[in-house]
Design a protein around this motif. Structure first.
Motif, short mmCIF file in Angstrom:
data_model
loop_
_atom_site.label_atom_id
_atom_site.label_comp_id
_atom_site.label_asym_id
_atom_site.label_seq_id
_atom_site.Cartn_x
_atom_site.Cartn_y
_atom_site.Cartn_z
N ALA A 43 -12.10 5.69 -13.15
CA ALA A 43 -12.74 5.72 -14.47
C ALA A 43 -13.57 6.72 -14.69
N GLY A 44 -13.95 7.28 -15.67
CA GLY A 44 -14.73 8.65 -15.98
C GLY A 44 -15.29 8.49 -17.47
N THR A 45 -16.30 9.48 -17.65
CA THR A 45 -16.75 9.66 -19.24
C THR A 45 -16.77 11.00 -19.29
N GLY A 46 -16.93 11.30 -20.59
CA GLY A 46 -17.08 12.96 -20.82
C GLY A 46 -15.72 13.58 -20.45
N PRO A 47 -15.91 14.73 -19.80
CA PRO A 47 -14.56 15.51 -19.39
C PRO A 47 -13.73 14.54 -18.23
N PHE A 48 -14.34 13.88 -17.81
CA PHE A 48 -13.57 12.93 -16.64
C PHE A 48 -12.79 11.77 -17.53
N ASP A 49 -13.13 11.66 -18.69
CA ASP A 49 -12.29 10.23 -19.42
C ASP A 49 -10.94 10.51 -19.61
N ASN A 50 -10.27 11.10 -18.70
CA ASN A 50 -8.64 11.54 -18.81
C ASN A 50 -8.03 11.37 -17.46
N ASN A 51 -6.80 11.40 -17.72
CA ASN A 51 -5.97 11.27 -16.15
C ASN A 51 -6.55 10.11 -15.53
N LEU A 52 -6.61 8.91 -16.17
CA LEU A 52 -7.05 7.90 -15.40
C LEU A 52 -5.80 7.20 -14.80
N GLY A 53 -6.12 6.79 -13.30
CA GLY A 53 -4.89 6.41 -12.54
C GLY A 53 -4.05 7.31 -11.85
N GLU A 54 -4.31 8.73 -12.21
CA GLU A 54 -3.68 9.78 -11.60
C GLU A 54 -4.61 10.53 -10.33
N CYS A 55 -3.73 10.95 -9.52
CA CYS A 55 -4.70 11.46 -8.31
C CYS A 55 -5.12 13.12 -8.35
N LEU A 56 -6.36 13.17 -7.99
CA LEU A 56 -6.73 14.65 -8.04
C LEU A 56 -6.86 15.49 -6.94
N ASN A 57 -5.78 16.39 -7.40
CA ASN A 57 -5.21 17.24 -5.96
C ASN A 57 -5.84 18.67 -5.82
N THR A 58 -6.75 19.16 -6.69
CA THR A 58 -7.26 20.23 -6.53
C THR A 58 -8.77 20.11 -6.82
N ASN A 59 -9.76 20.98 -5.97
CA ASN A 59 -11.12 21.12 -6.72
C ASN A 59 -11.96 19.91 -6.44
#
Length: 593
Positions: A43-59
């Protein structure tokens, strides 16, 4: 318990996490991101309210640090933290602060709840409230672990962490249950509503948007808050949280006082905004005449909302499921008006459409036909319209036989049709056919008590239409606009609010210097409830030499005399004697009115 085996637990309760994330961001005014142990964004809000269910590979070094070390991590200055030196976006990072708290089950970290600041105001919130935020996020983590979907809502509301957080907020907060009963409130909200903690407990509170909206769920809006015998207009955000609703009040409130006592005798016609005596009378009249079939003639100055009234009549009638057809008789060239109204058959005249044309009279069959600016209808068409009304049938141009017609005609004018009749510009027999039920709309300057409510209504309406946050306005601006005479009536007020929404900087309040130049010189004076008393005071001040009020006095007398050719009636409306009226007419050289 292995991390890989438990990582999916957060995704299984994602609906609950999404709701909490939205609530958390709204309450704390921070961005929220929640990931599991595989760095999959739950889950996320603002700039983090996208790519839900996807793995964060960088940074994602900070999140990985919290997961690997099973402990909290806070960063206020990203450039100074060693973990950030590994980030390839370090030089253009938009994040100002980070607070990450692990979600622990059986000594395994299954994810991270992180609070992120993306501006300096949010950075300051994290910096000043680290301990409280940590305590609260730990509690949220525990809720996720315990699968909050199975915990009754009452336990959430009664939780001491949640209560402490809400009570220490500067902005007003109210939580309502599904029956609109107050379950939780803080001191700021109680002060805004003018009630005590004891009085607000279990109070029934109706919160509804001032302007009907569809698909608009960001920024602040104007809401009518109704409780007991009070109606208050507040700026805020209303969020659904499971079976509850969370109302967050804005810090700036343009209008926090009781706008008008509720009137049990005034029907609620949402298209008609206003609680003044003329508006209450109008609403009562519309509610009585709408179910009937008789023709209605609406008279009023330009911009007073004649079509809005016509649509309200149609909407409350038995014809509301059928068409409402509107035509402006002044906007269509005379040579086209007949074919628009009556239609024509194939080959009726040179240049006619090969398929013919259905006229507006036929298109309105079973419904309501609204004829705006009826005074501008040519005499020849007036005769044909009269025939249609009397025979209840219409003959298209070029047709050999008439067609039955079932319509209700609502017409409108800003002209004095009786003068038109005397001048031979309007048929007297048609006038009486159309004027079965007369409805007279008063100008906005005679509805002073409605101006402020209309300001907020249109400000909110245009903000929503243009997808802007509601800006609010200072008390000085409100007083200036209350003092203005509004020659263009409600239409002018709506246009001004649209102009202000366009030019006010995002996140700021409308101040005096944003007003058009012609409003700068408006004198601010206390509002009065009684228009007769207001006029009398203005006349006395005019005698004392206040030229701006002399202009107002002259205008009021002119308008009264235009409405009443009988000087006795005009004097009675103005609240002065006939002899005084004659003196004023001579003073202002108004003999030709």
């Amino acid at each position: 318990m292995e991390t890989t085996a438990t990582a999916s637990v957060l995704m299984e309760i994602q609906p609950t996490i999404l709701k909490f994330t939205k609530m958390l961001a709204s309450v704390l005014h921070l961005e929220v991101e929640i990931v599991d142990a595989t760095l999959t964004r739950i889950a996320g809000t603002g700039p983090f309210d996208n790519n839900l269910g996807e793995c964060l590979n960088t940074n994602s070094h900070l999140l990985r640090y919290v997961i690997d070390n099973k402990k909290e991590k806070m960063v206020i200055q990203f450039h100074n933290d060693p973990l950030c030196s590994k980030c390839d976006s370090r030089n253009n990072c938009t994040e100002k602060a980070f607070l990450g708290v692990p979600i622990i089950i059986n000594d395994n970290c299954i994810g991270v709840i992180s609070l992120v600041a993306v501006n300096f105001e949010q950075q300051l919130v994290i910096k000043k409230n680290v301990q409280m935020l940590c305590d609260y996020i730990r509690h949220i983590s525990a809720i996720f672990v315990e699968k909050i979907v199975e915990i009754p809502d009452s336990k959430i509301v009664s939780n001491r962490f949640f209560n402490t957080l809400i009570e220490n907020m500067d902005q007003g907060v109210i939580m309502l249950n599904k029956d609109d009963v107050v379950m939780l409130s803080n001191h700021a909200a109680q002060k805004m509503l003018g009630v005590t903690e004891h009085n607000i407990s279990s109070l029934s509170l109706k919160i509804s948007p001032l302007t009907p909206k569809e698909g608009f769920d960001r920024g602040f809006d104007q809401y009518l808050v109704i409780f007991q015998d009070q109606k208050i207009l507040l700026t805020g955000q209303l969020h659904p949280v499971e079976d509850h609703r969370l109302f967050l009040m804005a810090f700036h409130q343009s209008h926090g006082k009781d706008i008008d006592p509720l009137n049990a005798d005034a029907p609620d016609i949402h298209q008609l905004i206003g609680n003044s005596k003329p508006m209450r009378t109008l609403k009562q009249l519309i509610s009585r005449i709408a179910p009937g079939q008789s023709s209605v003639l609406i008279a009023g100055e330009s911009g007073t909302g004649k079509e809005v009234v016509a649509r309200a009549i149609h909407g409350l009638s038995k014809r509301r499921a059928q068409s409402f057809i509107a035509i402006n008789c002044a906007a269509i060239p005379e040579q086209l008006l007949e074919s628009e109204l009556f239609g024509y058959v194939k080959g009726a005249f040179t240049g006619a459409s090969a398929q013919g044309k259905v006229g507006l009279l036929q298109a309105a069959n079973g419904g309501t036909l609204f004829l705006d600016e009826i005074g501008d209808m040519p005499m020849m068409l007036q005769a044909k319209l009269l025939r249609v009304i009397e025979s209840r049938e219409v003959t298209p141009i070029g047709a050999s036989k008439p067609m039955p017609l079932d319509i209700r005609i609502v017409s409108a004018t800003n002209q004095n049709l009786q003068n038109y009749i005397a001048q031979g510009k309007f048929r007297e027999d048609l006038y009486y056919r159309l004027n079965v039920i007369p409805v007279n709309l008063v100008p906005l300057r005679e509805r002073k008590n409605d101006i402020e409510l209309l300001m907020h209504f249109f400000l909110n309406l245009h903000s929503i239409r243009m997808d802007y946050s509601y800006p609010g306005m200072t008390q000085e601006v409100i007083e200036i606009l209350n003092a203005y005479q509004w020659p263009g009536n409600v239409r002018e007020l709506s246009n001004l609010m649209e102009y202000l929404v366009n030019i006010v900087p995002s996140g700021e309040v409308i101040e005096r210097d944003l007003l058009p130049p012609h409003l700068f010189s408006i004198p601010i004076k206390p509002r009065r409830q009684d228009p007769v008393t207001e006029l009398t005071d203005d006349l006395n001040k005019a005698i004392a030499g206040q030229s701006n009020l002399e202009v107002m006095e002259k205008q009021l007398i002119e308008e009264a005399m235009q409405r009443h050719r009988n000087k006795k009636l005009a004097a009675e409306e103005l609240g002065i004697g006939v002899a005084t009226l004659y003196r004023k007419i001579k003073k202002y050289e108004l003999h030709d009115c």
